[in-house]
Design a protein around this motif. Structure first.
Motif, mmCIF file in Angstrom:
data_model
loop_
_atom_site.group_PDB
_atom_site.id
_atom_site.type_symbol
_atom_site.label_atom_id
_atom_site.label_comp_id
_atom_site.label_asym_id
_atom_site.label_seq_id
_atom_site.Cartn_x
_atom_site.Cartn_y
_atom_site.Cartn_z
ATOM 1 N N ARG A 113 0.827 -1.213 0.000
ATOM 2 C CA ARG A 113 0.000 0.000 0.000
ATOM 3 C C ARG A 113 0.859 1.261 0.000
ATOM 4 N NH1 ARG A 113 -3.338 -0.448 4.607
ATOM 5 N NH2 ARG A 113 -2.266 1.145 5.763
ATOM 6 N N PRO A 114 0.612 2.165 -0.955
ATOM 7 C CA PRO A 114 1.327 3.444 -0.917
ATOM 8 C C PRO A 114 0.666 4.368 0.102
ATOM 9 C CG PRO A 114 -0.185 3.424 -2.760
ATOM 10 C CD PRO A 114 -0.347 2.102 -2.061
ATOM 11 N N HIS A 115 1.153 5.573 0.222
ATOM 12 C CA HIS A 115 0.491 6.539 1.085
ATOM 13 C C HIS A 115 -0.812 6.940 0.403
ATOM 14 C CE1 HIS A 115 0.596 9.590 4.277
ATOM 15 N NE2 HIS A 115 -0.227 10.197 3.443
ATOM 16 N N MET A 116 -1.926 6.755 1.091
ATOM 17 C CA MET A 116 -3.239 7.086 0.531
ATOM 18 C C MET A 116 -3.680 8.412 1.136
ATOM 19 S SD MET A 116 -3.904 4.431 -1.389
ATOM 20 C CE MET A 116 -5.615 4.748 -1.825
ATOM 21 N N SER A 117 -4.149 9.301 0.287
ATOM 22 C CA SER A 117 -4.516 10.604 0.811
ATOM 23 C C SER A 117 -5.647 11.266 0.022
ATOM 24 C CB SER A 117 -3.267 11.496 0.801
ATOM 25 O OG SER A 117 -3.602 12.816 1.054
ATOM 26 N N TRP A 118 -6.514 11.954 0.748
ATOM 27 C CA TRP A 118 -7.527 12.795 0.103
ATOM 28 C C TRP A 118 -6.856 14.086 -0.336
ATOM 29 C CZ3 TRP A 118 -11.922 10.755 -1.274
ATOM 30 C CH2 TRP A 118 -12.457 9.692 -0.537
ATOM 31 N N SER A 119 -7.331 14.668 -1.439
ATOM 32 C CA SER A 119 -6.766 15.947 -1.890
ATOM 33 C C SER A 119 -7.208 17.054 -0.941
ATOM 34 C CB SER A 119 -7.244 16.259 -3.309
ATOM 35 O OG SER A 119 -8.637 16.520 -3.302
ATOM 36 N N LYS A 120 -6.505 18.159 -1.027
ATOM 37 C CA LYS A 120 -6.808 19.279 -0.141
ATOM 38 C C LYS A 120 -8.175 19.874 -0.507
ATOM 39 C CE LYS A 120 -2.782 21.301 1.068
ATOM 40 N NZ LYS A 120 -1.696 22.260 0.934
ATOM 41 N N SER A 121 -8.389 20.061 -1.824
ATOM 42 C CA SER A 121 -9.648 20.682 -2.250
ATOM 43 C C SER A 121 -10.528 19.677 -2.976
ATOM 44 C CB SER A 121 -9.341 21.859 -3.164
ATOM 45 O OG SER A 121 -8.745 21.366 -4.344
ATOM 46 N N LYS A 122 -11.785 20.068 -3.188
ATOM 47 C CA LYS A 122 -12.734 19.184 -3.887
ATOM 48 C C LYS A 122 -12.600 19.363 -5.390
ATOM 49 C CE LYS A 122 -16.186 18.827 -0.282
ATOM 50 N NZ LYS A 122 -17.605 18.705 -0.021
ATOM 51 N N THR A 123 -11.479 18.985 -5.935
ATOM 52 C CA THR A 123 -11.240 19.208 -7.353
ATOM 53 C C THR A 123 -12.006 18.214 -8.226
ATOM 54 O OG1 THR A 123 -9.575 19.180 -9.098
ATOM 55 C CG2 THR A 123 -9.056 17.917 -7.143
ATOM 56 N N ARG A 124 -12.551 18.734 -9.345
ATOM 57 C CA ARG A 124 -13.201 17.874 -10.338
ATOM 58 C C ARG A 124 -12.306 17.724 -11.562
ATOM 59 N NH1 ARG A 124 -17.475 19.736 -7.562
ATOM 60 N NH2 ARG A 124 -19.259 18.363 -7.383
ATOM 61 N N ARG A 125 -11.243 18.498 -11.576
ATOM 62 C CA ARG A 125 -10.333 18.488 -12.717
ATOM 63 C C ARG A 125 -9.458 17.222 -12.662
ATOM 64 N NH1 ARG A 125 -5.455 20.610 -13.902
ATOM 65 N NH2 ARG A 125 -5.183 21.217 -11.734
ATOM 66 N N ILE A 126 -8.892 16.961 -11.494
ATOM 67 C CA ILE A 126 -8.095 15.742 -11.325
ATOM 68 C C ILE A 126 -8.806 14.889 -10.279
ATOM 69 C CG2 ILE A 126 -5.872 14.773 -10.628
ATOM 70 C CD1 ILE A 126 -4.658 17.525 -11.481
ATOM 71 N N LEU A 127 -9.340 13.762 -10.741
ATOM 72 C CA LEU A 127 -10.118 12.921 -9.830
ATOM 73 C C LEU A 127 -9.225 12.077 -8.939
ATOM 74 C CD1 LEU A 127 -12.933 11.873 -12.303
ATOM 75 C CD2 LEU A 127 -12.878 13.815 -10.722
ATOM 76 N N GLY A 128 -8.073 11.734 -9.488
ATOM 77 C CA GLY A 128 -7.125 10.961 -8.696
ATOM 78 C C GLY A 128 -5.806 10.942 -9.414
#
Ligand SMILES: [Zn+2]
Length: 228
Positions: A139-154
Motif C-alpha cells: 500500500r502506498p500513502h493514501m490521501s484525500w486531496s486538499k480541495s474538492k477538485t473535479r479536474r483531477i479525480l485521482g
C-alpha cells in the motif's frame, strides 16, 4: 541474495509443474515501499522481484510468496494455506511497513490523511487489493486531496509513492463503487509503471486498459463520473 531462496522457488516450480524443466530464475529484492512482488517470463527466464519488506521473512512466508507468484504466472489455483500465511505475515508487519514509509516521506511534501468524513482510503485500498490483486500490492500513502477538485479525480505520484484522490468522492451521496473505481485505476498505475515508447510516455498501456475493464461496474462508474 538470501541463501536458499532460489532453491525454494525451484522446489515450488517443481510442485506446480513437475513435467516441465525449471527455467533459469533471477530473484531480486527491491528497496522501495512501492515495489510489489512481481514475476515475469522474459526470453525463457523467470524474473522475480520481491519487496525488501520480505527480506527477513521466515521460510514458510517465502515459500508462500513463491507459490502465489508461480501459481499466478501459470494460472493455477492459489492454495488457501499459502494465501493465508502470506496475508498474516503482511498484517503483522504493518508497523514495519509504516516505519519504512515514514522514513521515505520525511522531508518531503506534506500529505493529508487517508481518513475522510465518509470513506477511509486505506481500507478501500486493502479491500481492492484482496479482491483484484491477491493482496500482493504494497500500500502506498493514501490521501484525500486538499480541495474538492473535479479536474483531477485521482493521481498516483511515484516520487512520493502516494495515491491522491479528489475530496469530491468523500461524500455521503457518493456510491462506494465509483470511489473504488477511481482508486482501482490509480492502483493499476502502480502495477503498470509508465513506459517510454520512443519519446512518448505511454501512460495507459494496452495491458492497463484491458485490466481496467475487469472492474465489475466500469460502465456504470463512467456514466456516474460523466454527470459529476
Ligand atoms: Zn490514469
Amino acid at each position: 541474495m538470501r541463501e536458499g531462496l532460489l532453491e525454494l522457488f525451484q522446489e515450488t516450480h517443481r510442485e506446480l509443474r513437475p513435467a516441465v524443466p525449471i527455467p533459469e530464475l533471477k530473484i531480486e529484492f527491491f528497496a522501495f515501499a512501492n515495489v510489489n512482488n512481481t514475476i515475469r517470463l522474459r526470453q525463457g527466464r523467470l524474473l522475480v522481484r520481491l519487496s525488501d519488506l520480505l527480506e527477513g521473512a521466515p521460510e514458510a512466508v517465502l515459500r508462500a510468496i513463491a507459490h502465489i507468484l508461480l501459481a499466478k504466472m501459470y494460472r493455477r489455483p492459489i492454495d488457501r494455506g499459502h494465501a493465508a500465511r502470506y496475508r498474516k505475515y503482511l498484517a503483522s508487519h504493518e508497523i514495519v511497513r509504516k516505519t519504512h514509509l515514514v522514513r521515505q516521506m520525511r522531508g518531503r511534501k506534506h500529505l493529508l490523511s487517508a481518513r475522510g468524513h465518509f470513506y477511509d482510503l486505506d481500507s478501500i485500498f486493502e479491500d481492492l487489493n484482496t479482491r483484484f490483486f491477491h493482496g500482493l500490492m504494497a500500500r502506498p500513502h493514501m490521501s484525500w486531496s486538499k480541495s474538492k477538485t473535479r479536474r483531477i479525480l485521482g493521481h498516483y505520484d511515484p516520487a512520493h509513492n502516494a495515491i491522491i484522490i479528489s475530496r469530491v468522492f468523500d461524500h455521503v451521496a457518493m456510491p462506494r463503487y465509483v470511489l473504488e473505481y477511481i482508486v482501482y485505476h490509480e492502483m493499476l498505475h502502480l502495477k503498470h509503471p509508465v513506459k517510454l515508447r520512443g519519446s512518448r510516455r505511454c501512460v495507459h498501456s494496452a495491458e492497463f486498459q484491458a485490466e481496467e475493464k475487469l472492474f465489475p461496474r466500469v460502465a456504470e462508474a463512467n456514466a456516474f463520473l460523466k454527470r459529476l
